[in-house]
Design a protein around this motif. Sequence first.
Motif, PDB file in Angstrom:
ATOM      1  N   LEU A   1     -20.519 -16.478 -53.951  1.00  0.00           N
ATOM      2  CA  LEU A   1     -19.363 -16.162 -54.782  1.00  0.00           C
ATOM      3  C   LEU A   1     -18.701 -17.435 -55.302  1.00  0.00           C
ATOM      4  CD1 LEU A   1     -17.698 -13.124 -52.958  1.00  0.00           C
ATOM      5  CD2 LEU A   1     -18.790 -13.163 -55.198  1.00  0.00           C
ATOM      6  N   ILE A   2     -18.651 -18.467 -54.474  1.00  0.00           N
ATOM      7  CA  ILE A   2     -18.175 -19.756 -54.981  1.00  0.00           C
ATOM      8  C   ILE A   2     -19.151 -20.261 -56.047  1.00  0.00           C
ATOM      9  CG2 ILE A   2     -17.645 -22.143 -54.356  1.00  0.00           C
ATOM     10  CD1 ILE A   2     -16.882 -21.173 -51.582  1.00  0.00           C
ATOM     11  N   GLY A   3     -20.434 -19.897 -55.867  1.00  0.00           N
ATOM     12  CA  GLY A   3     -21.453 -20.265 -56.854  1.00  0.00           C
ATOM     13  C   GLY A   3     -21.270 -19.584 -58.193  1.00  0.00           C
TER      14      GLY A   3
ATOM     15  N   GLY B   1     -14.553 -19.454 -56.942  1.00  0.00           N
ATOM     16  CA  GLY B   1     -15.665 -19.807 -57.814  1.00  0.00           C
ATOM     17  C   GLY B   1     -15.233 -19.915 -59.269  1.00  0.00           C
ATOM     18  N   THR B   2     -14.321 -19.028 -59.673  1.00  0.00           N
ATOM     19  CA  THR B   2     -13.798 -19.090 -61.049  1.00  0.00           C
ATOM     20  C   THR B   2     -13.047 -20.393 -61.288  1.00  0.00           C
ATOM     21  OG1 THR B   2     -13.573 -16.679 -61.060  1.00  0.00           O
ATOM     22  CG2 THR B   2     -12.336 -17.908 -62.720  1.00  0.00           C
ATOM     23  N   MET B   3     -12.237 -20.796 -60.320  1.00  0.00           N
ATOM     24  CA  MET B   3     -11.484 -22.044 -60.456  1.00  0.00           C
ATOM     25  C   MET B   3     -12.426 -23.246 -60.519  1.00  0.00           C
ATOM     26  SD  MET B   3      -8.510 -23.619 -57.977  1.00  0.00           S
ATOM     27  CE  MET B   3      -9.697 -24.137 -56.723  1.00  0.00           C
ATOM     28  N   MET B   4     -13.447 -23.241 -59.646  1.00  0.00           N
ATOM     29  CA  MET B   4     -14.403 -24.351 -59.664  1.00  0.00           C
ATOM     30  C   MET B   4     -15.140 -24.417 -60.993  1.00  0.00           C
ATOM     31  SD  MET B   4     -16.266 -24.694 -55.977  1.00  0.00           S
ATOM     32  CE  MET B   4     -17.505 -25.710 -56.785  1.00  0.00           C
ATOM     33  N   GLY B   5     -15.450 -23.242 -61.551  1.00  0.00           N
ATOM     34  CA  GLY B   5     -16.176 -23.202 -62.814  1.00  0.00           C
ATOM     35  C   GLY B   5     -15.419 -23.853 -63.959  1.00  0.00           C
ATOM     36  N   ALA B   6     -14.103 -23.943 -63.813  1.00  0.00           N
ATOM     37  CA  ALA B   6     -13.302 -24.560 -64.858  1.00  0.00           C
ATOM     38  C   ALA B   6     -13.302 -26.079 -64.770  1.00  0.00           C
ATOM     39  CB  ALA B   6     -11.865 -24.036 -64.777  1.00  0.00           C
ATOM     40  N   PHE B   7     -13.781 -26.630 -63.670  1.00  0.00           N
ATOM     41  CA  PHE B   7     -13.722 -28.073 -63.467  1.00  0.00           C
ATOM     42  C   PHE B   7     -15.099 -28.753 -63.477  1.00  0.00           C
ATOM     43  CE2 PHE B   7      -9.723 -26.574 -61.713  1.00  0.00           C
ATOM     44  CZ  PHE B   7      -8.811 -27.497 -62.191  1.00  0.00           C
ATOM     45  N   VAL B   8     -16.123 -28.093 -62.920  1.00  0.00           N
ATOM     46  CA  VAL B   8     -17.437 -28.722 -62.836  1.00  0.00           C
ATOM     47  C   VAL B   8     -18.068 -28.811 -64.224  1.00  0.00           C
ATOM     48  CG1 VAL B   8     -17.867 -28.034 -60.444  1.00  0.00           C
ATOM     49  CG2 VAL B   8     -18.485 -26.493 -62.306  1.00  0.00           C
TER      50      VAL B   8
ATOM     51  N   PHE C   1      -6.075 -19.055 -57.283  1.00  0.00           N
ATOM     52  CA  PHE C   1      -7.351 -19.551 -57.830  1.00  0.00           C
ATOM     53  C   PHE C   1      -7.624 -18.976 -59.218  1.00  0.00           C
ATOM     54  CE2 PHE C   1      -8.908 -19.916 -53.173  1.00  0.00           C
ATOM     55  CZ  PHE C   1      -8.266 -21.144 -53.053  1.00  0.00           C
ATOM     56  N   PHE C   2      -7.370 -17.664 -59.392  1.00  0.00           N
ATOM     57  CA  PHE C   2      -7.614 -17.048 -60.697  1.00  0.00           C
ATOM     58  C   PHE C   2      -6.708 -17.660 -61.767  1.00  0.00           C
ATOM     59  CE2 PHE C   2      -9.527 -13.015 -58.820  1.00  0.00           C
ATOM     60  CZ  PHE C   2     -10.773 -13.268 -59.358  1.00  0.00           C
ATOM     61  N   THR C   3      -5.471 -17.891 -61.409  1.00  0.00           N
ATOM     62  CA  THR C   3      -4.522 -18.450 -62.389  1.00  0.00           C
ATOM     63  C   THR C   3      -4.983 -19.821 -62.860  1.00  0.00           C
ATOM     64  OG1 THR C   3      -2.688 -17.263 -61.343  1.00  0.00           O
ATOM     65  CG2 THR C   3      -2.135 -19.130 -62.769  1.00  0.00           C
ATOM     66  N   ILE C   4      -5.361 -20.668 -61.919  1.00  0.00           N
ATOM     67  CA  ILE C   4      -5.836 -22.010 -62.287  1.00  0.00           C
ATOM     68  C   ILE C   4      -7.126 -21.917 -63.101  1.00  0.00           C
ATOM     69  CG2 ILE C   4      -6.686 -24.211 -61.389  1.00  0.00           C
ATOM     70  CD1 ILE C   4      -4.866 -23.806 -58.968  1.00  0.00           C
TER      71      ILE C   4
END
Length: 398
Positions: free
Chosen positions: A220-222, A302-309, A386-389
């Motif tokens: 899910l983080i993926g 995972g959604t938050m990470m997707g915005a940064f990687v 996390f969703f907000t970010i």
Amino acid sequence: MKKIFAIIWKDTLIRFASIYEWLFFLFLPILFTFVLAGGTGGPSDPRVLLTVVDQARSPLSASLITTLDRSDTVRPEVTDLKEAEDLFSKRRISSFLIIPATFTLEDIVQSPVTLEMYEQLNNLNAMVTQREVEAIVGRTGSKLQIASSSVIEAEGIRPFLSTIDKQVYYQVALDDAERLLDEAPDRFEVVRGNTPDEIEYDPQTNSSAGQLITWVFVPLIGLSGTLCYEREKGTLKRLLTTPTSKATFMLGTITGQVVIALGQMTLLVIFGIYVMHVNWGRDIPALALILVVAAIAAAALGTMMGAFVKNENQATGLSIMLGMLMALLGGCWYPLDLFPAGVQDIVKALPTTWAMQGMLDVGLRGSDITGILPEVGVLLAFAILFFTIGLLRFRYDT
């Protein structure tokens, strides 16, 4: 709604396009759950194994084995002499006891019988077994001695008419001796300490809950990798030319991954119930609630990470590393009680800690929905954050 279902179906096909995905989806979670629980789904017998070779196969030998089985120290397991000697020579057992063929009431009336016991040198289990066997055989010997003395006294008063009469009298005397010894008052009292264990731990429940969270959080983080893949392929940019909104795309992508995760959770819960004998079924609504909010929190991360990687490879590596690290520090692999007090406070900043706490509250402590509301509230707070970010930082192109 059709667009959301289309996005969910598309993401499912992409995720399971490789057969190796099933390795992480089902095989590895089951393998680690089984191994970390000790390779067994039921409570293990803590008693020391005592291999017994019963060559007599008489009521008397059966009575001795039954008495050994009632012991709190040894666990008898009957086998033949060849197998016992083979196991002993390979040092797979610490000791074994041979009950000779003459261990019968008929033979004991005539003369004493000797039992043989073989022990590995300098083996603690063998020494423990020897002491327990000596105590039990000594008690059995006392009953036999009482019965033999009774036969001798009776025969001195009036000789028995036949051997059968003598054996019947011996059996009656033996039963009386056993009854009187059982009714004899204890000469000392054993007091066991009842200090509660500060670490609440059950191998099956902890392993099932911990591996479920670990192997669901990682993919899910993926989700960040999925978002990066869409950006790299230009899919997100092309969405600008269609009526599909950013909200629709995000809802479809996140919902699809959460639904897959819930399916994986369900399979692992079923495995825990029927193979590991974990009591997940004591409160289904509470279990379902904690599973859903845990999956949503992980998808939000995972959604938050997707915005940064920046790319899919980076997202995959970070999701595995972060997921495993959060699982380890969150108590999914080892009880949090084993960590220093300071660490226990710090890891409360991780969603895996609260997910694990909620799972153990349901499976180990029997909590209902009311009992897990604190964990549910914290996980939902993580999800909102996390969703907000992630949505604020969301971008269509690389």
